[in-house]
Enzyme design. Structure first.
Site, PDB file in Angstrom:
ATOM      1  N   ASP A  75       0.816  -1.208   0.000  1.00 20.66           N
ATOM      2  CA  ASP A  75       0.000   0.000   0.000  1.00 20.66           C
ATOM      3  C   ASP A  75       0.856   1.267   0.000  1.00 20.66           C
ATOM      4  OD1 ASP A  75      -2.065  -1.764   0.261  1.00 20.66           O
ATOM      5  OD2 ASP A  75      -2.855  -0.940   2.131  1.00 20.66           O
ATOM      6  N   HIS A 126      -5.790   2.524  -4.123  1.00 26.18           N
ATOM      7  CA  HIS A 126      -5.835   2.797  -2.675  1.00 26.18           C
ATOM      8  C   HIS A 126      -6.420   4.190  -2.446  1.00 26.18           C
ATOM      9  CE1 HIS A 126      -4.968   1.866   1.396  1.00 26.18           C
ATOM     10  NE2 HIS A 126      -3.898   2.622   1.550  1.00 26.18           N
ATOM     11  N   HIS A 130      -5.986   9.494  -0.592  1.00 24.74           N
ATOM     12  CA  HIS A 130      -5.729   8.839   0.696  1.00 24.74           C
ATOM     13  C   HIS A 130      -6.182   9.731   1.849  1.00 24.74           C
ATOM     14  CE1 HIS A 130      -3.911   6.455   3.886  1.00 24.74           C
ATOM     15  NE2 HIS A 130      -3.681   5.501   3.007  1.00 24.74           N
ATOM     16  N   HIS A 222       3.709  -2.276   3.107  1.00 26.67           N
ATOM     17  CA  HIS A 222       3.770  -0.932   2.513  1.00 26.67           C
ATOM     18  C   HIS A 222       5.094  -0.752   1.773  1.00 26.67           C
ATOM     19  CE1 HIS A 222       0.745  -0.552   5.688  1.00 26.67           C
ATOM     20  NE2 HIS A 222       0.263   0.493   5.028  1.00 26.67           N
TER      21      HIS A 222
END
Length: 269
Positions: A75, A126, A130, A222
């Site tokens: 991510d 994603h 964000h 991540h």
């Protein structure tokens, strides 16, 4: 139907029954009403904060029955500093993965997104911005953000993503409606190392994830810090995770290898 969603429906009916009793018979005691409201709010907040419950939206958090391999997911990228290192490690191990990119970062670093695709990895969304308060936003704002992110990735790669991981893993009924309208699969995880936190220790990240490495696992890592203000621990933990996968004869697969009809029916929870 996930248990949490069934519980939400049941408690909603119970709340309506209490209201009807108050209107038609007699008001319920203040203490009972207060406890009911508190419990209902707590339940809804659990649905917002814990994606794996699947309270508002169907979530794929593991592979379908009989799935082989582990789906590593990354991510918050792409990052010019950290994503290339992750790609090199995956290439060396012969592992394919899935990258859930942030739209605005993809727009800033399109060459990295193309490199991810060129090396045979899958790309998911994603969100575009964000937004940490994404679950509180209106349906119109959620849709605008997701469409913007999807458009950015499609312009860069020529392919429109079909899967999505919500920012910070929070969801809501509004997000659920938009995701359904856009025909996106929501991807959760079965193992995570909390590697995106500032100061996370790579050894501890690997120690949290390795016990969960088994066929059908979806691993959350991540390849960038959310705000690019620190080095994520994921890339440093990755060699140990890959070594553990090799020792257990676990191949690395893309999420879309599981997102056929069987995965949607059996892998969602």
């Amino acid at each position: 139907m996930p248990f949490a969603r069934a519980l939400l429906y049941a408690t909603s009916l119970g709340a309506l029954a209490l209201v009807a009793r108050s209107l038609l018979v007699a008001p319920v005691p203040i203490a009972v009403a207060g406890a009911a409201i508190t419990g209902y709010v707590a339940l809804v907040l659990c649905g917002v904060f814990f994606l794996g419950l699947g309270m508002f939206v169907d979530v794929v958090k593991r592979g379908p029955p009989g799935a082989r391999g582990v789906a590593l997911t990354f991510d918050d990228g792409p990052s010019p500093e950290h994503t290339p290192a992750v790609l090199a490690l995956l290439d060396e191990a012969g592992v394919k993965a899935t990258f859930f990119v942030i739209g605005r970062k993809a727009e800033a670093h399109p060459e990295l997104v193309r490199e991810i695709a060129a090396r045979g990895h899958a790309i998911g969304l994603h969100s575009h911005a964000h937004d940490r308060l994404f679950s509180l936003r209106s349906a119109r704002r959620v849709e605008r953000d997701l469409r913007q992110g999807l458009d950015v990735i499609e312009r860069i790669t020529g392919a429109r993503p079909t899967f999505f991981r919500p920012p910070v893993g929070h969801t809501s009924p509004r997000i659920a409606r938009v995701v359904d309208a856009l025909d996106l699969d929501v991807i959760g995880w079965s193992a995570r190392g909390f590697d995106g936190l500032a100061g996370a220790d790579p050894g501890r990240v690997a120690a949290r994830i390795i016990p969960g490495l088994r066929d059908g696992a979806i691993v959350l890592l991540h390849d960038a810090a959310e705000r690019d203000d620190h080095a994520p621990a994921g890339p440093l933990a990755l060699p140990r995770i890959l070594a553990a996968m090799e020792k257990r004869n676990l191949v690395g697969v893309r999420i879309d290898a599981w997102l056929d009809d069987g995965a949607r029916d059996n892998g969602a929870a």
